[in-house]
Design an enzyme around this catalytic site. Structure first.
Site, PDB file in Angstrom:
ATOM      1  CB  ILE A  43      -0.931  -0.001   1.232  1.00 55.91           C
ATOM      2  CG1 ILE A  43      -1.778  -1.285   1.248  1.00 55.91           C
ATOM      3  CG2 ILE A  43      -1.800   1.253   1.240  1.00 55.91           C
ATOM      4  CD1 ILE A  43      -2.505  -1.536   2.549  1.00 55.91           C
ATOM      5  CD  GLU A  44       3.461   2.385  -4.676  1.00 55.66           C
ATOM      6  OE1 GLU A  44       4.398   1.683  -5.078  1.00 55.66           O
ATOM      7  OE2 GLU A  44       2.870   3.218  -5.397  1.00 55.66           O
ATOM      8  CD  GLU A  55       7.117  -8.848   1.524  1.00 52.66           C
ATOM      9  OE1 GLU A  55       8.062  -9.179   0.793  1.00 52.66           O
ATOM     10  OE2 GLU A  55       6.544  -7.733   1.418  1.00 52.66           O
ATOM     11  CB  CYS A  86      12.328  -4.708   1.287  1.00 51.35           C
ATOM     12  SG  CYS A  86      11.280  -4.205   2.673  1.00 51.35           S
ATOM     13  CB  CYS A  89       9.617  -7.265   4.659  1.00 51.01           C
ATOM     14  SG  CYS A  89       8.381  -6.080   4.067  1.00 51.01           S
TER      15      CYS A  89
END
Length: 136
Positions: A43-44, A55, A86, A89
């Protein structure tokens, strides 16, 4: 969709990602030791640092429902290679997931790689490190 096919759950939620800036969709599904599956998509936000990865959305959903023990995670994106979590995460996952827990990383082409948390984040900083610093 089979209850145990985490990758299918990750692909299903992939379509719901909110990615108006990067256009980079990611879907994730995490299974708890009790057998429940929680899905997450990235969700940006226009303020990029507050964006949340798939994640972390999945694991935070599970934690908010009282689940703290996890069995397996699957992550998928439309990439050339299986998409790895990433660094942020990986650190969040290491807080709640055992080093031997398996993580399926995949792409939409069908390439899948299975790794353990230990392989994804070797020598990670964990809650046990905080406990050791509080002794004495």
């Amino acid at each position: 969709m089979g209850q145990n096919n985490l990758l299918e759950h990750a692909k299903e939620i992939w379509h719901k990602a909110y990615v108006p800036y990067s256009k980079f969709r990611v879907g994730a599904a995490i299974r708890t030791k009790s057998g429940k599956i929680y899905q997450g998509c990235n969700i940006e936000n226009a303020a990029y640092p507050v964006t949340c990865c798939a994640e972390r959305v999945a694991i935070f959903k599970a934690i908010s429902e009282g689940e703290l023990e996890f069995d397996r995670l699957a992550v998928v994106a439309d990439t050339d290679r299986p998409v790895p979590p990433c660094g942020s995460c990986r650190q969040v996952l290491s807080e709640f997931c055992e080093p031997h827990m398996e993580v399926e990383i995949a792409n939409l082409k069908g390439d899948v790689k299975v790794m353990t948390m230990e392989q994804l984040l070797p020598f990670s900083f964990t809650p046990k490190d905080l406990e050791a610093g509080q002794e004495g």
